[in-house]
Scaffold this active site. Structure first.
Site, PDB file in Angstrom:
ATOM      1  NE  ARG A  77      -2.589  -1.895   3.122  1.00  0.00           N
ATOM      2  CZ  ARG A  77      -3.019  -1.925   4.388  1.00  0.00           C
ATOM      3  NH1 ARG A  77      -3.941  -1.073   4.793  1.00  0.00           N
ATOM      4  NH2 ARG A  77      -2.513  -2.782   5.243  1.00  0.00           N
TER       5      ARG A  77
ATOM      6  CE1 TYR B 161       4.949  -7.211  16.355  1.00  0.00           C
ATOM      7  CE2 TYR B 161       4.498  -7.857  14.088  1.00  0.00           C
ATOM      8  CZ  TYR B 161       4.449  -8.122  15.443  1.00  0.00           C
ATOM      9  OH  TYR B 161       3.918  -9.299  15.882  1.00  0.00           O
TER      10      TYR B 161
ATOM     11  CD  GLU C 216      -4.429 -12.262  14.069  1.00  0.00           C
ATOM     12  OE1 GLU C 216      -4.379 -11.272  13.313  1.00  0.00           O
ATOM     13  OE2 GLU C 216      -3.950 -12.244  15.217  1.00  0.00           O
TER      14      GLU C 216
ATOM     15  NE  ARG D 105      37.853  52.605  -9.975  1.00  0.00           N
ATOM     16  CZ  ARG D 105      37.470  53.027  -8.772  1.00  0.00           C
ATOM     17  NH1 ARG D 105      36.942  52.185  -7.898  1.00  0.00           N
ATOM     18  NH2 ARG D 105      37.613  54.290  -8.436  1.00  0.00           N
TER      19      ARG D 105
HETATM   20  C1  UD1 Z   1      -0.575  -8.812  13.292  1.00  0.00           C
HETATM   21  C2  UD1 Z   1      -1.121  -9.718  14.391  1.00  0.00           C
HETATM   22  C3  UD1 Z   1      -2.380  -9.103  14.990  1.00  0.00           C
HETATM   23  C4  UD1 Z   1      -2.065  -7.708  15.503  1.00  0.00           C
HETATM   24  C5  UD1 Z   1      -1.450  -6.845  14.410  1.00  0.00           C
HETATM   25  C6  UD1 Z   1      -0.980  -5.541  14.974  1.00  0.00           C
HETATM   26  C7  UD1 Z   1      -0.546 -11.980  13.727  1.00  0.00           C
HETATM   27  C8  UD1 Z   1      -1.006 -13.237  13.124  1.00  0.00           C
HETATM   28  N1  UD1 Z   1      -1.413 -10.984  13.821  1.00  0.00           N
HETATM   29  O1  UD1 Z   1      -1.565  -8.787  12.290  1.00  0.00           O
HETATM   30  O2  UD1 Z   1      -2.851  -9.902  16.047  1.00  0.00           O
HETATM   31  O3  UD1 Z   1      -3.255  -7.100  15.998  1.00  0.00           O
HETATM   32  O4  UD1 Z   1      -0.305  -7.516  13.832  1.00  0.00           O
HETATM   33  O5  UD1 Z   1      -0.582  -4.697  13.937  1.00  0.00           O
HETATM   34  O6  UD1 Z   1       0.599 -11.895  14.139  1.00  0.00           O
HETATM   35  N2  UD1 Z   1       5.743  -9.980   8.652  1.00  0.00           N
HETATM   36  C9  UD1 Z   1       6.871 -10.638   8.246  1.00  0.00           C
HETATM   37  N3  UD1 Z   1       6.773 -11.872   7.691  1.00  0.00           N
HETATM   38  C10 UD1 Z   1       5.571 -12.496   7.512  1.00  0.00           C
HETATM   39  C11 UD1 Z   1       4.415 -11.813   7.924  1.00  0.00           C
HETATM   40  C12 UD1 Z   1       4.518 -10.561   8.492  1.00  0.00           C
HETATM   41  O7  UD1 Z   1       7.982 -10.103   8.385  1.00  0.00           O
HETATM   42  O8  UD1 Z   1       5.571 -13.611   7.010  1.00  0.00           O
HETATM   43  C13 UD1 Z   1       5.851  -8.633   9.225  1.00  0.00           C
HETATM   44  C14 UD1 Z   1       5.154  -7.601   8.373  1.00  0.00           C
HETATM   45  O9  UD1 Z   1       6.059  -7.031   7.451  1.00  0.00           O
HETATM   46  C15 UD1 Z   1       4.692  -6.592   9.414  1.00  0.00           C
HETATM   47  C16 UD1 Z   1       4.451  -7.423  10.659  1.00  0.00           C
HETATM   48  O10 UD1 Z   1       5.161  -8.624  10.460  1.00  0.00           O
HETATM   49  O11 UD1 Z   1       5.681  -5.656   9.712  1.00  0.00           O
HETATM   50  C17 UD1 Z   1       2.981  -7.696  10.911  1.00  0.00           C
HETATM   51  O12 UD1 Z   1       2.455  -8.430   9.827  1.00  0.00           O
HETATM   52  P1  UD1 Z   1       1.018  -8.175   9.274  1.00  0.00           P
HETATM   53  O13 UD1 Z   1       0.785  -9.094   8.167  1.00  0.00           O
HETATM   54  O14 UD1 Z   1       0.824  -6.713   9.049  1.00  0.00           O
HETATM   55  O15 UD1 Z   1       0.146  -8.641  10.513  1.00  0.00           O
HETATM   56  P2  UD1 Z   1      -1.328  -8.212  10.791  1.00  0.00           P
HETATM   57  O16 UD1 Z   1      -2.227  -8.963   9.900  1.00  0.00           O
HETATM   58  O17 UD1 Z   1      -1.442  -6.758  10.845  1.00  0.00           O
END
Ligand code: UD1
Ligand code: CA
Length: 454
Positions: free
Chosen positions: A14, A99, A150, A436
């Site tokens: 995004r 994060y 979730e 000059r």
């Molecule tokens: C996650 C949490 C959710 C929480 C929310 C807060 C889980 C399953 N869910 O959801 O409970 O309320 O964060 O913002 O953990 N990332 C990786 N590798 C992956 C997946 C994600 O590095 O395989 C990183 C993403 O880049 C991101 C962070 O982890 O920085 C969170 O991932 P995202 O997919 O945004 O999780 P949410 O669905 O928001």
């Protein structure tokens, strides 16, 4: 012993950018740099970065010895991401999970969270939101946390829960090593959810203690450019508040931007629309006018910078008077009471005590003594097309307007240079030099007349 794991593998679709999300800037540095800085403040043994999208760019920036990077080639979920670090974690460590796209987390919050971890307990950072949509919900039974569900897996009753998972947690490495290999992707998103370890902890009677951040903004993540801008304003607002608490006057805290570190003495005043970059130090009673950009510069007591000045890698001593519309480039040093006026550019220039360069000049690769007056439009011709050369000017020299000083050249103290001179040879002390063409008069001069149109 503490180890930190920072999740930073996501693409951030995004953001609509070729740059990986965590490398986008907040207050002049990448989101991930903010998180790494906060992690470092916790004095961990190692910071593990889980990288994926744009891994090369991220690794280049964070090529430092306390940072260990692991690549998560496919983003199979937050649980899978943390699992990539398992073999690198010491069994006895406490692991703090952060994060890379949540840059405003504060050290005090991280400290209260890690303090919740013991041999048979873990810490979970939660927050209660008026609109919890999108987040994992904290499920409790008689007050005790039993699981996180979730959004996409939640029942209607669970969706009504306002307490949500921030994602940030502190857990024993030994527990992670036990729980993460047991995760399954049997859920709505087909991912390995880190959040599923909460139910495992609960079943195993590992206590899940929760902490809340002092401010909700600490746990806001960035997913798009609007949120990036919102977090920028929060960051700047907090910084402005701190500066005002320290006694700095900000004429409008909503129009103040610091993309580095600003240190102020007593009673400094900063007008609107200034941008501070790098390390900037102001003494006591310094006044900065509107629309100034100041980078890596130290400004002495009671020096005044008027509107629309740009200062970079410079040192200004006390009681100087700068601008409006002055540009001080790297290597400028101004002694006490020096004056640099409008449309003046300086570079690698030492300007002595009380000396003035008040109008429309370029002073580069030059040293000026004390009480020198540099007339309007004077230029140090420092560049011969290949190399740079020095101009040396002694004390009490008077340089007439529109003088060109062709470097290398020196002007000894007390000398006077007539306006419009082109100085190519050394000027001795206390002389008047006129270099000059002589004025001549032609009487009866006829101006050319326009030819009639054919
Ligand atoms: C996650 C949490 C959710 C929480 C929310 C807060 C889980 C399953 N869910 O959801 O409970 O309320 O964060 O913002 O953990 N990332 C990786 N590798 C992956 C997946 C994600 O590095 O395989 C990183 C993403 O880049 C991101 C962070 O982890 O920085 C969170 O991932 P995202 O997919 O945004 O999780 P949410 O669905 O928001
Ligand atoms: Ca998210």
């Amino acid at each position: 012993m503490l180890e930190v794991v920072i999740l930073a593998a996501g693409k951030g679709s995004r953001m609509k950018s070729a740059v990986p999300k965590v490398m986008h800037s907040l207050a002049g540095k990448p989101f991930l740099q903010h998180v790494v800085d906060k992690a470092r403040a916790m004095a961990p043994k190692t910071i593990h970065l889980v990288v994926g999208h744009g891994a090369t760019i991220v690794n280049q920036h964070f090529n430092q010895k306390d940072i260990h990077s692991v690549v998560q080639a496919q983003q199979l979920g937050t649980g899978h991401a943390v699992a990539q670090t398992l073999e690198h974690l010491a069994d006895s460590s406490v692991v703090l999970i952060l994060y890379g796209d949540v840059p405003l987390i504060q050290q005090a919050t991280l400290e209260s969270l890690t303090a919740l971890v013991s041999a048979d307990s873990m810490g979970l950072l939660t927050v209660t939101l008026p609109n919890p949509t999108g987040y994992g919900r904290i499920v409790r039974n008689h007050g005790a946390v039993t699981s996180i569900v979730e959004q996409k897996d939640a029942t209607d009753a669970q969706l009504a829960i306002g307490e949500v998972n921030t994602g940030v947690m502190a857990v024993n490495a030994a527990h992670l090593k036990q729980w993460l290999p047991q995760l399954t992707s049997n859920n709505a998103q087909g991912e390995l959810y880190l959040t599923d370890i909460i139910a495992m902890a609960s079943e195993q009677k590992v206590a899940i203690h929760t902490a809340q951040p002092a401010h909700t903004w600490e746990v806001l993540g960035v997913n798009n450019r609007q949120q990036q801008a919102e977090l920028e304003r929060i960051y700047q607002g907090e910084l402005a508040k701190q500066l005002m608490e320290q006694g700095v006057t900000l004429l409008d805290p909503a129009r103040f931007d610091c993309r580095g570190r600003l240190t102020c003495g007593d009673d400094c005043v900063i007008d609107i629309n200034c941008v501070i970059e790098g390390d900037v130090v102001l003494g006591n009673g310094v006044e900065i006018g509107p629309n100034c950009v100041i980078k890596n510069t130290t400004i002495g007591d009671y020096t005044i910078i008027k509107a629309n000045c740009i200062l970079e890698d410079s040192t200004l001593h006390a009681n100087c008077d700068i601008g409006p519309f002055a540009r001080l480039r790297p290597g400028t040093e101004l002694a006490d009471k020096a004056k640099i006026g409008n449309f003046v550019e300086t570079k690698n220039a030492l300007i002595g005590k009380g000396s003035k360069v008040n109008h429309l000049s370029y002073v580069g690769d030059a040293q000026l003594g004390e009480s020198v007056n540099v007339g309007a439009g004077t230029i140090t011709c420092n560049y011969d097309g290949a190399n740079k050369h020095q101009t040396l000017i002694g004390d009490n020299v008077f340089v007439g307007s529109n003088t060109a000083l062709v470097a290398p050249v020196s002007v000894a103290s007390g000398a006077t240079i007539a306006a419009g001179s082109i100085i190519t040879k050394p000027v001795n002390a206390d002389e008047l030099v006129i270099a000059r063409a002589k004025q001549k008069a032609i009487t009866g001069w006829q101006r050319p007349v326009k030819k009639p149109k054919a």
